[in-house]
Design an enzyme around this catalytic site. Structure first.
Site, PDB file in Angstrom:
ATOM      1  N   GLU A  41       0.809  -1.226   0.000  1.00 43.03           N
ATOM      2  CA  GLU A  41       0.000   0.000   0.000  1.00 43.03           C
ATOM      3  C   GLU A  41       0.840   1.273   0.000  1.00 43.03           C
ATOM      4  OE1 GLU A  41      -2.919  -0.121   3.133  1.00 43.03           O
ATOM      5  OE2 GLU A  41      -3.914  -1.876   2.286  1.00 43.03           O
ATOM      6  N   GLU A  45      -5.148  -8.788   0.743  1.00 43.48           N
ATOM      7  CA  GLU A  45      -5.808  -8.463   2.015  1.00 43.48           C
ATOM      8  C   GLU A  45      -7.270  -8.176   1.738  1.00 43.48           C
ATOM      9  OE1 GLU A  45      -4.226  -5.200   4.420  1.00 43.48           O
ATOM     10  OE2 GLU A  45      -2.183  -5.836   3.980  1.00 43.48           O
TER      11      GLU A  45
HETATM   12  C1  BG6 Z   1      -4.437  -2.370   5.638  1.00 44.74           C
HETATM   13  C2  BG6 Z   1      -2.983  -2.399   6.034  1.00 44.74           C
HETATM   14  O1  BG6 Z   1      -4.678  -1.237   4.879  1.00 44.74           O
HETATM   15  O2  BG6 Z   1      -5.370  -2.260   6.661  1.00 44.74           O
HETATM   16  C3  BG6 Z   1      -2.754  -3.060   7.374  1.00 44.74           C
HETATM   17  O3  BG6 Z   1      -2.171  -3.007   5.065  1.00 44.74           O
HETATM   18  C4  BG6 Z   1      -3.790  -2.590   8.380  1.00 44.74           C
HETATM   19  O4  BG6 Z   1      -1.457  -2.781   7.781  1.00 44.74           O
HETATM   20  C5  BG6 Z   1      -5.176  -2.947   7.873  1.00 44.74           C
HETATM   21  O5  BG6 Z   1      -3.576  -3.120   9.653  1.00 44.74           O
HETATM   22  C6  BG6 Z   1      -6.288  -2.578   8.827  1.00 44.74           C
HETATM   23  O6  BG6 Z   1      -6.218  -1.255   9.184  1.00 44.74           O
HETATM   24  P1  BG6 Z   1      -6.927  -0.634  10.456  1.00 44.74           P
HETATM   25  O7  BG6 Z   1      -6.532   0.782  10.432  1.00 44.74           O
HETATM   26  O8  BG6 Z   1      -8.383  -0.824  10.297  1.00 44.74           O
HETATM   27  O9  BG6 Z   1      -6.487  -1.351  11.654  1.00 44.74           O
END
Ligand code: BG6
Length: 466
Positions: free
Chosen positions: A168, A370
């Protein structure tokens, strides 16, 4: 049991985490921008929880990897922390403890029959390089990153066949240089665009080093992980809304997707930045490197769509030029939200992304690197047997997989689906507020317990579908 959605042979069923979010800072000799930010502003983190312990992976990697394999996953992504592997950033001299740790982690993943996917940067710039050179504003830092990448390839590419340069990278641009959600919280549109360019250059240069060094010989592949947030216009029949959504797409998606896959920045974006006098400094030689060193495969992080409308009020220049000059965010009435994270849930976007990659990006091999649902207060779903019944997460995954499956049937070249995340982990300034894992962590005891979704994914993986 009948299975309606069967996925392609050898499909990756897996999950992703990162070094800084899982390991804790045990034995780490250098600090990342997040380690430093927590030191100077602990109250910026939910419940004042910083990255010091995270999910204790540095100490419990063996047990953790065993649990991850117990829920049937066949692949696992994590990242190497620059600040753990490297002692001296200029010379790329290694820290022997870091070398050993990642050796052990990689060996353990393989021993458990899983494919390791190793990422090199997950927002965790060494703070020293920010202080000395302005971090990603500097092309010297680009070259130091390449040195670090080479060391990692050299040490581990005998066993690691899937590498990614960045996770990202647009979040670095947004968080550090535009919207103030990551340290150093600079607001500077021109610097932001230079950083965007430098990150693309760093990725291409690392890819070049990978191929020049012959690390691809024995089937090694290298890619990048991009968070794609398709920009949907408020009204697709309104030309101004449509124009606004195209510009938002260029800024937040295509600014990395195009150079990574096609070797070129989107022409309209370059033109717009030139007109605004915020275009990056580049050389012919660098642009050639970007052109000639595109990725082998793409990782797509998908969480939420972006909804935009044409600007309603004149842009406010008080903080200088920003991409937001060309669009307003649109809060679509009736949109479905994950209230804990404040993100819209729109599984159909996975299909749209897949078709876009199929039709406009050479149908390059890609996977969902992800996807996930962060939920606060999951302890309230613990059942009498002592584990969390996260049916909402199972539903969330199913809905996304149905859309992915449909796209694959229509020719999308997708080879896997990874959840964020295997084991609840620390998440930047949200720390441990929202939990995403298939496996829960009790922060007081570090006890880890498989959730209902973890038991469910095991069946999905076994059946290669659901
Ligand atoms: C993704 C990232 O965008 O979102 C992760 O790659 C991150 O590192 C995940 O933990 C969730 O984000 P958040 O801010 O909801 O905890």
């Amino acid at each position: 049991m009948s299975i309606n959605n069967i996925f392609p042979k050898n499909f990756w069923w897996g999950a992703a985490t990162s070094g800084p979010q899982s390991e804790g800072d045990f034995n780490k000799k250098n600090k990342s921008v997040f380690d430093y930010w927590y030191e100077v502003e602990p109250e910026a983190f939910f419940d004042n929880v910083g990255p010091k312990v995270a999910s204790n992976f540095y100490n419990s990697y063996k047990e953790d990897i065993a649990m991850i394999s117990e829920i049937g996953l066949n692949s696992l992504r994590t990242s190497i922390q620059w600040t753990r592997l490297i002692k001296d950033f200029e010379t790329a001299e290694v820290d022997e403890d870091g070398v050993k740790f990642y050796n052990n982690v990689i060996d353990e993943i393989i021993k458990k029959g899983m494919i390791p996917i190793i990422n090199l940067h997950h927002f965790d710039l060494p703070v020293e390089l920010y202080e000395k050179y302005g971090g990603w504003e500097s092309k010297h830092v680009v070259d130091l990153f390449v040195k670090f990448a080479k060391v990692a390839f050299d040490l581990y590419s005998d066993r690691v066949k899937y590498w990614t340069t960045f996770n990202e990278p647009i979040v670095v641009v947004e968080g550090q240089y535009l919207y103030e959600f990551h340290y150093p919280k600079v607001v500077d549109g021109k610097k932001a665009m230079q950083v965007l360019y430098n990150l693309n250059l760093a990725s291409a240069k690392a890819i070049k080093a990978f191929r020049d060094g012959g690390y691809n010989k024995d089937d090694g592949k290298i890619g990048i992980i991009l968070n794609l947030t398709p920009a949907y216009p408020r009204d697709k029949n309104n030309e101004e809304d449509l124009k606004a959504s195209k510009i938002a797409d260029d800024f937040f998606n295509n600014s990395f997707l195009d150079p990574s896959v096609k070797g070129e920045f989107p022409k309209n974006l370059v033109k717009l930045l030139e007109e605004e006098k915020v275009i990056w400094e580049s050389t012919e030689e660098e642009l050639e490197i970007i052109k000639n060193n595109t990725i082998d495969f793409l990782g797509v992080n998908y969480y939420q769509p972006r909804r935009v409308k044409a600007k309603e009020y004149e842009f406010d220049y008080s903080r200088g030029w920003m991409p937001d000059k060309y669009f307003d965010n649109y809060e679509m009435p009736g949109r479905r939200m994950n209230p804990y994270r404040g993100w819209e849930i729109y599984p159909e976007a996975i299909y749209d992304i897949a078709i876009n990659v199929r039709d406009n990006y050479n149908n390059i091999p890609w996977y969902i690197s992800e996807n996930g649902m962060g939920v606060e207060g999951e302890e309230k779903y613990i059942n009498s047997e002592g584990y969390i019944e996260d049916d909402y997460r199972i539903e969330f995954i199913k809905e996304h997989l149905v859309n992915l499956h449909k796209a694959i049937e229509e020719g999308a070249n997708c080879f896997g689906y990874h959840m964020w995340t295997p084991i609840d982990c620390w998440s930047w300034s949200n720390a441990y507020k929202n939990r995403y894992g298939f496996i829960a962590v009790d922060l007081n005891t570090q006890k880890k317990t498989i959730k209902k979704s973890g038991k469910w994914i095991k069946e999905v993986s076994k059946n290669n579908g659901f």
